[in-house]
Design a protein around this motif. Sequence first.
Motif, mmCIF file in Angstrom:
data_model
loop_
_atom_site.group_PDB
_atom_site.id
_atom_site.type_symbol
_atom_site.label_atom_id
_atom_site.label_comp_id
_atom_site.label_asym_id
_atom_site.label_seq_id
_atom_site.Cartn_x
_atom_site.Cartn_y
_atom_site.Cartn_z
ATOM 1 N N ARG A 171 0.815 -1.220 0.000
ATOM 2 C CA ARG A 171 0.000 0.000 0.000
ATOM 3 C C ARG A 171 0.848 1.270 0.000
ATOM 4 O O ARG A 171 0.375 2.329 0.402
ATOM 5 C CB ARG A 171 -0.941 0.001 1.204
ATOM 6 N N VAL A 172 2.083 1.196 -0.431
ATOM 7 C CA VAL A 172 2.956 2.360 -0.466
ATOM 8 C C VAL A 172 2.370 3.454 -1.350
ATOM 9 O O VAL A 172 2.408 4.643 -1.015
ATOM 10 C CB VAL A 172 4.373 1.967 -0.937
ATOM 11 N N ALA A 173 1.808 3.089 -2.500
ATOM 12 C CA ALA A 173 1.228 4.083 -3.405
ATOM 13 C C ALA A 173 0.139 4.877 -2.706
ATOM 14 O O ALA A 173 0.018 6.097 -2.891
ATOM 15 C CB ALA A 173 0.674 3.400 -4.655
ATOM 16 N N ARG A 174 -0.641 4.224 -1.885
ATOM 17 C CA ARG A 174 -1.704 4.907 -1.138
ATOM 18 C C ARG A 174 -1.120 5.923 -0.168
ATOM 19 O O ARG A 174 -1.612 7.053 -0.045
ATOM 20 C CB ARG A 174 -2.533 3.876 -0.375
ATOM 21 N N ASP A 175 -0.031 5.546 0.513
ATOM 22 C CA ASP A 175 0.579 6.439 1.490
ATOM 23 C C ASP A 175 1.253 7.630 0.816
ATOM 24 O O ASP A 175 1.224 8.746 1.346
ATOM 25 C CB ASP A 175 1.581 5.676 2.357
ATOM 26 N N HIS A 228 0.174 11.487 1.654
ATOM 27 C CA HIS A 228 1.100 12.446 2.262
ATOM 28 C C HIS A 228 1.790 13.363 1.252
ATOM 29 O O HIS A 228 2.352 14.385 1.645
ATOM 30 C CB HIS A 228 2.172 11.691 3.057
ATOM 31 N N GLY A 229 1.772 13.005 0.000
ATOM 32 C CA GLY A 229 2.477 13.799 -1.000
ATOM 33 C C GLY A 229 3.919 13.379 -1.169
ATOM 34 O O GLY A 229 4.425 13.258 -2.286
ATOM 35 N N ALA A 230 4.598 13.154 -0.059
ATOM 36 C CA ALA A 230 5.988 12.685 -0.089
ATOM 37 C C ALA A 230 6.279 11.966 1.227
ATOM 38 O O ALA A 230 5.725 12.319 2.270
ATOM 39 C CB ALA A 230 6.954 13.853 -0.272
ATOM 40 N N ILE A 231 7.129 10.947 1.164
ATOM 41 C CA ILE A 231 7.509 10.201 2.366
ATOM 42 C C ILE A 231 8.992 9.861 2.319
ATOM 43 O O ILE A 231 9.591 9.782 1.247
ATOM 44 C CB ILE A 231 6.700 8.890 2.525
ATOM 45 N N SER A 244 -5.716 2.836 -14.838
ATOM 46 C CA SER A 244 -4.414 3.496 -14.842
ATOM 47 C C SER A 244 -3.766 3.409 -13.463
ATOM 48 O O SER A 244 -4.436 3.147 -12.459
ATOM 49 C CB SER A 244 -4.566 4.964 -15.243
ATOM 50 N N VAL A 245 -2.440 3.629 -13.428
ATOM 51 C CA VAL A 245 -1.711 3.653 -12.153
ATOM 52 C C VAL A 245 -0.832 4.899 -12.127
ATOM 53 O O VAL A 245 -0.392 5.397 -13.173
ATOM 54 C CB VAL A 245 -0.842 2.397 -11.939
ATOM 55 N N PRO A 246 -0.546 5.425 -10.923
ATOM 56 C CA PRO A 246 0.283 6.618 -10.818
ATOM 57 C C PRO A 246 1.779 6.289 -10.899
ATOM 58 O O PRO A 246 2.207 5.174 -10.604
ATOM 59 C CB PRO A 246 -0.060 7.153 -9.428
#
Length: 310
Positions: free
Chosen positions: A228-232, A236-239, A270-272
Amino acid sequence: MASYSIDDAIRELAPALGKAPAGAVSGDWTATTMQAGHSFRTGGYLDAEGKHVPEDSRHPLDIIGDVVEKLEASEVPRFNRVVIRWKKPKFPFTQAKITLETSYDQTIVPRGPDDPIYETAAAARRVFWQSRGTLQEGFAVERGTANIHAQTKWFGPHRRILTIHAPERLTLATDGLSTPWAGISEPENGVECELFMEFDAATLDAAGIENWANLLINIGDLVADGYRVARDVEKHGAILFCRLTEDYRPMTRIMLSRDAGRIDGLPFGSVPLIRATPIAETEIEGQDLSDDWGAAAARNALAKRSMAID
């Protein structure tokens, strides 16, 4: 096992299911056959209000698994799902009612190693990157091969890094995190993202490209594990994602940040894109890292570099 029938299965289940816990008046179980190395059995006993009744062991589930295997080896019409229901007898010394139904559910059939969906995903990614530059043919950092279910560490058959050349810019991108998972049926594009790193083309020679590409595939492994990294990153915008070894000094960490780019044409939407940026410890010195993923410090580091979060 050709003579083993549904009636045989019910007769075998009767004494096992009859050992119901106190308070149970019915039971409902679902099981699947072995598919791509996986199967499941779920369910249990219910009381008069339809609530689950705790059991001391997994004994009914184990018996059900044995029965499903025997049915699969018999001449019963093709199936991949079994539903078993048990109802407590109304009177003492009478038999409980047990039903067993088989069915073939196409929606739970896992993707096999030859499913065309994998190459559809790979083709969509290449179309996207070709719109941004020239793909370097024959370059793909890749370690390990897919298993018999077409799974790599990224849970699909693709685990690669692409190199994209554009005027004064070189991009390294993961190629496979968004490949639908092998061996399952869920309609998901893998871990629903792809990563990229951008460099000044003049600063990297072949050894440098290889070095950063190897790092990026390792970061991809961590993202695949995290799921779920993409969700985080979206939240948050950046991690601040992971630390770097001494080999990358003065850079000490990898920061992941949101990007405006999205890859279209994948099997399930689609994916980011997620930008991976190496940063030095001095860029977050004195920052509060107590929030989730050190997100505030990561956003501040981006601002200092005049890098906007898309």
